[in-house]
Design an enzyme around this catalytic site. Structure first.
Site, PDB file in Angstrom:
ATOM      1  N   TYR A 119       0.811  -1.219   0.000  1.00 29.80           N
ATOM      2  CA  TYR A 119       0.000   0.000   0.000  1.00 29.80           C
ATOM      3  C   TYR A 119       0.850   1.276   0.000  1.00 29.80           C
ATOM      4  O   TYR A 119       0.497   2.264   0.634  1.00 29.80           O
ATOM      5  CB  TYR A 119      -0.940   0.019   1.217  1.00 29.80           C
ATOM      6  CG  TYR A 119      -1.877  -1.148   1.306  1.00 29.80           C
ATOM      7  CD1 TYR A 119      -2.702  -1.494   0.245  1.00 29.80           C
ATOM      8  CD2 TYR A 119      -1.936  -1.929   2.455  1.00 29.80           C
ATOM      9  CE1 TYR A 119      -3.563  -2.580   0.320  1.00 29.80           C
ATOM     10  CE2 TYR A 119      -2.795  -3.021   2.553  1.00 29.80           C
ATOM     11  CZ  TYR A 119      -3.598  -3.337   1.471  1.00 29.80           C
ATOM     12  OH  TYR A 119      -4.443  -4.407   1.555  1.00 29.80           O
ATOM     13  N   TYR A 142     -14.446  -4.546   1.992  1.00 32.18           N
ATOM     14  CA  TYR A 142     -13.071  -4.998   1.756  1.00 32.18           C
ATOM     15  C   TYR A 142     -12.964  -6.417   2.278  1.00 32.18           C
ATOM     16  O   TYR A 142     -13.231  -6.681   3.448  1.00 32.18           O
ATOM     17  CB  TYR A 142     -12.052  -4.098   2.469  1.00 32.18           C
ATOM     18  CG  TYR A 142     -10.633  -4.596   2.312  1.00 32.18           C
ATOM     19  CD1 TYR A 142      -9.853  -4.188   1.235  1.00 32.18           C
ATOM     20  CD2 TYR A 142     -10.087  -5.495   3.217  1.00 32.18           C
ATOM     21  CE1 TYR A 142      -8.570  -4.662   1.068  1.00 32.18           C
ATOM     22  CE2 TYR A 142      -8.804  -5.973   3.059  1.00 32.18           C
ATOM     23  CZ  TYR A 142      -8.042  -5.557   1.986  1.00 32.18           C
ATOM     24  OH  TYR A 142      -6.766  -6.044   1.824  1.00 32.18           O
ATOM     25  N   ASP A 148     -17.572 -12.547   6.886  1.00 36.03           N
ATOM     26  CA  ASP A 148     -16.123 -12.365   6.900  1.00 36.03           C
ATOM     27  C   ASP A 148     -15.764 -11.723   8.235  1.00 36.03           C
ATOM     28  O   ASP A 148     -15.821 -10.507   8.394  1.00 36.03           O
ATOM     29  CB  ASP A 148     -15.708 -11.478   5.726  1.00 36.03           C
ATOM     30  CG  ASP A 148     -14.224 -11.121   5.737  1.00 36.03           C
ATOM     31  OD1 ASP A 148     -13.521 -11.515   6.692  1.00 36.03           O
ATOM     32  OD2 ASP A 148     -13.782 -10.416   4.810  1.00 36.03           O
ATOM     33  N   LYS A 203      -6.494 -13.392  11.091  1.00 38.07           N
ATOM     34  CA  LYS A 203      -5.860 -12.384  11.948  1.00 38.07           C
ATOM     35  C   LYS A 203      -5.673 -12.878  13.379  1.00 38.07           C
ATOM     36  O   LYS A 203      -4.696 -13.547  13.681  1.00 38.07           O
ATOM     37  CB  LYS A 203      -6.651 -11.082  11.898  1.00 38.07           C
ATOM     38  CG  LYS A 203      -6.578 -10.352  10.556  1.00 38.07           C
ATOM     39  CD  LYS A 203      -7.164  -8.966  10.635  1.00 38.07           C
ATOM     40  CE  LYS A 203      -7.155  -8.260   9.290  1.00 38.07           C
ATOM     41  NZ  LYS A 203      -5.818  -7.920   8.795  1.00 38.07           N
TER      42      LYS A 203
END
Length: 399
Positions: free
Chosen positions: A6, A133, A223, A250
């Site tokens: 990014y 996202y 998600d 995560k």
């Protein structure tokens, strides 16, 4: 040379070089920094937790990895069994992978093939949210809706297979009326949309989505790569509204190793369980079920349970609300707080330029993005450390 994420490599500022870490702190040479974003929201137990480190070392002395193709091992079996016991409903069937993005890809593939296995080839469409996202692999980008990350897809033009809607019940109902017979799934980050701008919405939207998915025979996918393990103030949003497929990553491993899991309910699993070999799920990441990752995930879940992390998260939210109460600035559009997340959304992203270095000099690591100045702290953070993070955010606007 490292190609950093990014970032425009030609103009980026040099990254801070971390030489050590422990608890909520990162050490960049002589600088001691509170990690206010938990290494992209994953390091919920902090760094160098002795129990997590020990379990990895113990497993490594046996073996670090074997493939799950034709082989199995105790860490993967035990983690699958633990998740089966721990998760709600019949979310019992664990397909492991090596990252959240891949795990969402697996969920989308499951949803499509679930209907293909039944000969229902018209179920090709995905319903997703605006500002969604779900990762940076190609199908997750298509299901996403943020040109700041996914502008490369302009090369293909609009997808005929994905519909994006706002988190508004009338839009949800209208879309099911229009496309319900062609949808294979509704994919959502429940309650909290992370990288799309820390957007928060009400549980009533998801409850209505569950009803419509049942009515139109559409699979509901959550998600919870970012929202799972307490980040929204709920253990999982799936405890409130039950999806057909749940994606975790995560914090699954406490942020120690990249790993993820796509958990299907009995209905979905039975759509693949067949004598016909063509009905098998033909997917297999090399490092799925990695023994080190499964071992540390088991210990991470144990810590979450035995040390009452839900109480820790509740305390984090209480302190955050207390410290941010009545704080405002003309440059701030809105301050949002949910569980272990706080976000100050500004009107103009340029008003956050320079904040990262400002926070660094005050002993806090932060990484604003888009028009969001936010914190998602490790759950072990002490009150004075959390107050320092929040005071640093407020100090930026009081200069």
């Amino acid at each position: 040379m490292i190609w950093y994420p990014y970032e425009q490599m030609k103009t980026m500022n040099p990254p801070y070089k971390i030489t050590d870490a422990g608890g909520v702190y990162l050490y960049a040479g002589k600088h001691k920094l509170i990690d206010s974003i938990s290494s992209w929201w994953s390091v919920i137990h902090g760094y160098k937790h002795p129990a997590l480190t020990q379990v990895i070392c113990s497993q490594a002395e046996k073996f670090s990895h074997v493939m799950l193709g034709g082989l199995t091992h105790a860490p993967a079996e035990k983690l699958s069994q633990k998740l089966q016991e721990w998760l709600p409903g019949t979310l019992d069937y664990c397909f492991f992978s090596d990252s959240g993005s891949v795990a969402v890809e697996v969920a989308l593939k499951m949803a499509l093939q679930y209907y293909l296995n039944q000969g229902r080839e018209n179920r090709t469409m995905i319903l997703s949210l605006e500002h969604a996202y779900h990762g940076d692999t190609f199908k997750t980008m298509e299901a996403g809706d943020d040109e700041d990350y996914h502008f490369v897809l302009k090369a293909y033009g609009p997808s005929p297979y994905v519909v994006h809607i706002p988190t508004e019940i009338p839009a949800l109902e209208k879309t099911f009326q229009q496309y319900g017979e062609r949808l294979n799934c509704f994919l959502a980050e429940p309650l909290l949309q992370g990288a799309g701008g820390m957007r928060m919405y009400d549980i009533s939207f998801l409850k209505r989505a569950r009803e419509l998915c049942d009515e139109y025979d559409v699979l509901l996918i959550f998600d919870e790569v970012a929202t799972g393990f307490g980040r929204t103030g709920n253990r999982f949003v799936a405890d409130l509204v039950l999806p057909d497929i749940l994606v975790l990553g995560k914090a699954l491993t406490g942020g120690y190793i990249g790993h993820a899991v796509t958990v299907a309910n009995q209905k979905v699993f039975e759509g693949f369980y067949d004598d016909n070999p063509d009905h098998a799920l033909m997917h297999g990441p090399t490092f799925m079920g990695n023994a080190l990752a499964c071992s540390v995930a088991l210990k991470s879940i144990e810590l979450f349970e035995t040390e009452d992390y839900m109480s820790k998260i509740k305390k984090i939210e209480e302190i955050t609300r207390r410290e941010m109460k009545d704080f405002s600035d003309p440059r701030i559009k809105e301050i949002r707080i949910m569980g272990g997340c706080v976000c100050a959304e500004v009107w103009d992203p340029s008003s956050l330029k320079g904040y990262q270095q400002f926070a660094y000099e005050k002993g806090v690591f932060s990484r604003p993005f888009l028009n969001c100045l936010y914190a998602m702290v490790p759950y072990i953070i002490k009150e004075e450390e959390l107050v320092k993070v929040l005071d640093t955010m407020k100090a930026w606007f009081r200069r």
